[in-house]
Design a protein around this motif. Sequence first.
Motif, PDB file in Angstrom:
ATOM      1  N   GLY A  66       0.795  -1.220   0.000  1.00  0.00           N
ATOM      2  CA  GLY A  66       0.000   0.000   0.000  1.00  0.00           C
ATOM      3  C   GLY A  66       0.824   1.265   0.000  1.00  0.00           C
ATOM      4  N   GLY A  67       2.127   1.132  -0.248  1.00  0.00           N
ATOM      5  CA  GLY A  67       3.000   2.296  -0.208  1.00  0.00           C
ATOM      6  C   GLY A  67       3.294   2.770   1.202  1.00  0.00           C
ATOM      7  N   ALA A  68       2.953   1.971   2.203  1.00  0.00           N
ATOM      8  CA  ALA A  68       3.177   2.345   3.606  1.00  0.00           C
ATOM      9  C   ALA A  68       4.364   1.560   4.171  1.00  0.00           C
ATOM     10  N   PRO A  69       5.024   2.085   5.206  1.00  0.00           N
ATOM     11  CA  PRO A  69       6.183   1.406   5.786  1.00  0.00           C
ATOM     12  C   PRO A  69       5.766   0.281   6.726  1.00  0.00           C
ATOM     13  N   LEU A  70       5.158  -0.762   6.186  1.00  0.00           N
ATOM     14  CA  LEU A  70       4.621  -1.850   6.997  1.00  0.00           C
ATOM     15  C   LEU A  70       5.657  -2.957   7.180  1.00  0.00           C
ATOM     16  N   SER A  71       5.733  -3.469   8.385  1.00  0.00           N
ATOM     17  CA  SER A  71       6.566  -4.634   8.660  1.00  0.00           C
ATOM     18  C   SER A  71       5.811  -5.897   8.251  1.00  0.00           C
ATOM     19  N   ASP A  72       6.488  -7.033   8.285  1.00  0.00           N
ATOM     20  CA  ASP A  72       5.813  -8.297   7.975  1.00  0.00           C
ATOM     21  C   ASP A  72       4.651  -8.537   8.933  1.00  0.00           C
ATOM     22  N   ALA A  73       4.861  -8.199  10.206  1.00  0.00           N
ATOM     23  CA  ALA A  73       3.788  -8.380  11.193  1.00  0.00           C
ATOM     24  C   ALA A  73       2.617  -7.440  10.898  1.00  0.00           C
ATOM     25  N   ASP A  74       2.917  -6.221  10.454  1.00  0.00           N
ATOM     26  CA  ASP A  74       1.859  -5.281  10.083  1.00  0.00           C
ATOM     27  C   ASP A  74       1.030  -5.818   8.919  1.00  0.00           C
ATOM     28  N   VAL A  75       1.723  -6.344   7.912  1.00  0.00           N
ATOM     29  CA  VAL A  75       1.026  -6.880   6.742  1.00  0.00           C
ATOM     30  C   VAL A  75       0.112  -8.027   7.152  1.00  0.00           C
ATOM     31  N   GLN A  76       0.606  -8.907   8.023  1.00  0.00           N
ATOM     32  CA  GLN A  76      -0.230 -10.021   8.475  1.00  0.00           C
ATOM     33  C   GLN A  76      -1.443  -9.506   9.244  1.00  0.00           C
ATOM     34  N   ALA A  77      -1.258  -8.452  10.041  1.00  0.00           N
ATOM     35  CA  ALA A  77      -2.376  -7.901  10.808  1.00  0.00           C
ATOM     36  C   ALA A  77      -3.412  -7.274   9.872  1.00  0.00           C
ATOM     37  N   VAL A  78      -2.959  -6.503   8.883  1.00  0.00           N
ATOM     38  CA  VAL A  78      -3.890  -5.895   7.937  1.00  0.00           C
ATOM     39  C   VAL A  78      -4.624  -6.966   7.149  1.00  0.00           C
ATOM     40  N   ALA A  79      -3.889  -7.971   6.682  1.00  0.00           N
ATOM     41  CA  ALA A  79      -4.518  -9.059   5.938  1.00  0.00           C
ATOM     42  C   ALA A  79      -5.552  -9.776   6.803  1.00  0.00           C
ATOM     43  N   SER A  80      -5.263  -9.928   8.076  1.00  0.00           N
ATOM     44  CA  SER A  80      -6.214 -10.575   8.982  1.00  0.00           C
ATOM     45  C   SER A  80      -7.476  -9.744   9.132  1.00  0.00           C
ATOM     46  N   TYR A  81      -7.308  -8.447   9.236  1.00  0.00           N
ATOM     47  CA  TYR A  81      -8.479  -7.563   9.334  1.00  0.00           C
ATOM     48  C   TYR A  81      -9.299  -7.611   8.049  1.00  0.00           C
ATOM     49  N   VAL A  82      -8.630  -7.558   6.894  1.00  0.00           N
ATOM     50  CA  VAL A  82      -9.333  -7.626   5.619  1.00  0.00           C
ATOM     51  C   VAL A  82     -10.067  -8.957   5.488  1.00  0.00           C
ATOM     52  N   TRP A  83      -9.406 -10.031   5.880  1.00  0.00           N
ATOM     53  CA  TRP A  83     -10.060 -11.346   5.856  1.00  0.00           C
ATOM     54  C   TRP A  83     -11.307 -11.334   6.730  1.00  0.00           C
ATOM     55  N   ALA A  84     -11.200 -10.787   7.927  1.00  0.00           N
ATOM     56  CA  ALA A  84     -12.333 -10.770   8.865  1.00  0.00           C
ATOM     57  C   ALA A  84     -13.491  -9.946   8.310  1.00  0.00           C
ATOM     58  N   VAL A  85     -13.179  -8.796   7.728  1.00  0.00           N
ATOM     59  CA  VAL A  85     -14.234  -7.965   7.144  1.00  0.00           C
ATOM     60  C   VAL A  85     -14.884  -8.680   5.966  1.00  0.00           C
ATOM     61  N   GLY A  86     -14.059  -9.264   5.099  1.00  0.00           N
ATOM     62  CA  GLY A  86     -14.589  -9.905   3.904  1.00  0.00           C
ATOM     63  C   GLY A  86     -15.341 -11.184   4.156  1.00  0.00           C
ATOM     64  N   HIS A  87     -15.066 -11.852   5.292  1.00  0.00           N
ATOM     65  CA  HIS A  87     -15.754 -13.105   5.602  1.00  0.00           C
ATOM     66  C   HIS A  87     -16.850 -12.939   6.639  1.00  0.00           C
ATOM     67  N   SER A  88     -17.120 -11.706   7.032  1.00  0.00           N
ATOM     68  CA  SER A  88     -18.074 -11.513   8.129  1.00  0.00           C
ATOM     69  C   SER A  88     -19.487 -11.907   7.763  1.00  0.00           C
ATOM     70  N   ALA A  89     -19.800 -11.969   6.458  1.00  0.00           N
ATOM     71  CA  ALA A  89     -21.156 -12.349   6.049  1.00  0.00           C
ATOM     72  C   ALA A  89     -21.157 -13.645   5.260  1.00  0.00           C
ATOM     73  N   HIS A  90     -20.043 -14.380   5.281  1.00  0.00           N
ATOM     74  CA  HIS A  90     -19.934 -15.525   4.386  1.00  0.00           C
ATOM     75  C   HIS A  90     -19.518 -16.774   5.155  1.00  0.00           C
TER      76      HIS A  90
END
Length: 589
Positions: free
Chosen positions: A565-589
Amino acid sequence: MKDTLCRLAVSSSVRLSVLALGIGILAAATPGTAAPAQTCPANTGIVLSPGFCASVFADNLGHARHLAVGPNGVVYVNTWSGVYYANDKVPDGGFLIALKDSGHTGHADIVQRFGDGVPQGSNGGTGIRVYNGYLYAEQNDRIIRYRLSSTSVAPAGTPEVVVSGLPVTGDHPMHPFIIDAKGGLFVDLGSATNDCEQQNRVPGSLGNQPCTEKETRGGTWRYDANKTGQKFSAAERYASGIRNGEGMAIDAAGRLLVTQHGRDQLLQDWPALYKQDQGPELPAEELVELKQGADYGWPECYYDGLQQKLVLGPEYGGDGGKAVGLCAQRTAPIVAFPAHWAPMAVLIVADKQFPRAYREGAFIAFHGSWNRAPAPQAGYNVIFQPLNDGKASGKFVVFADGFAGAVKEPGESVYRPTGLAAGSDGSLYICEDNRGRIWRVTYHGSPDAAVAAAPAVAASGTTSANALPPEGIHPDAGKSARTLSPPPGVSPDQVALGEQIFHGRASGGTCAGCHGSNARGSPIGSDLSAGLWLWSVGSLPALIQTINAGVPKPKMHLGAMPPRGGAPLSDADVQAVASYVWAVGHSAH
């Protein structure tokens, strides 16, 4: 523009309170007298400078872009569709609309669509003007014209093609234009890329040497409005170095004024050269005086509003704002504005029904930012810039505000200003391209009133430090990240961290700028809440891979996403963001 990741929201009661600020009490007056107070219509959605009053002239028109007013008072608007609006359904009929207030009530009671629509292969357009008995309009790759009728509101018959073959690819496929008194047809051809990079919007990608794109994009082309059958070519280029010149106006002295959308992603693409607080503030938006043969800097240069000078961009040897190089020979703007506000239209009003002070300057409509993350998004207003003899004569004031509602961001704003036009009766028209509303603005105060700002409006940027907890995450409205179901093997705390990064409250996250604070997307970023995965099956490892790699060529949106995303994210940050995106995207499925 880019496909990145991010939400903040506020309650509907706050949104309604902001919209209610459209109520105002104005002092109506004739010269030299005190007149009785006049009450403005309530709930118009905007607030205005003292003495001005707005009514809702029309609503729900589709994605209204630019306006023109005929000599008989008919208002014409061009509307647009396509990938920028997620290919959503548009109203049936043609993309061009004629509107008339036959009862002089401040509201259009006649609304007629005409011209080609979706069945005829049209995507509409932005530019529209009235000149010499004709209505000129942009449609796809051409400028067409209809002869106006004295007996009907909308023109009839088949339009003539004035210019065809205009470029429609890349980041800026629209063609705003203006026509001068001699029939000079000046057409903006915005750039296909952010900065003529070898890989568009990819961090660290150098600029093409030479920038061959500049031969056919990133400038103003001149044609003859009185001729038909003209074909686009590089030979008609009038001026260059303008990345995206959406707004155009001609002042009383005949000067042609054009806005410049500054380039994006200096910080995201070149993090070693810029500090976190510089990204949202560089480069400035511009108003330039257009002159034949002039070069205004793009892609090699950008205007640093803090230093008030053109400097070399990093794609062309820049070092973060110190080196000037060839930019010393480029033409600087006559005035600069805050970064990333996106100026869409310019209007100079000469009507004597406006105060004298407002006849010496320009109104500019700002669409609103997406690229100020992790700082709050801004713009979403109409400003007035005082001018004298073609130069700035004072600081701008916010003339009209409140368009965005409670949250300023592309995916959450209620309205986004795009067009300005002046009526022959002294009125000013403003349109927006989110819901398709047009306002009619009139003045009721003293002719000697000074320029003054509109009342302040309480609205939140999406990435402010004191942002509220997320609300309205589809479909679990009101729940925080901790109540979302995390991916297997991931803790709620990791999802909560991802939510903080997503909304720009940790690690310099920039996600909300494109994907919206509610993760439901925007014109430049995909909807992450719908469970539609464009680049993978939506698993956590796949989301991590997509975020790390970025999306240089998006499938369904105009904006590319740089790695992480052009942001200074660490590997742990990326995993956290991906986890949040996964949770949002699967919240109705």
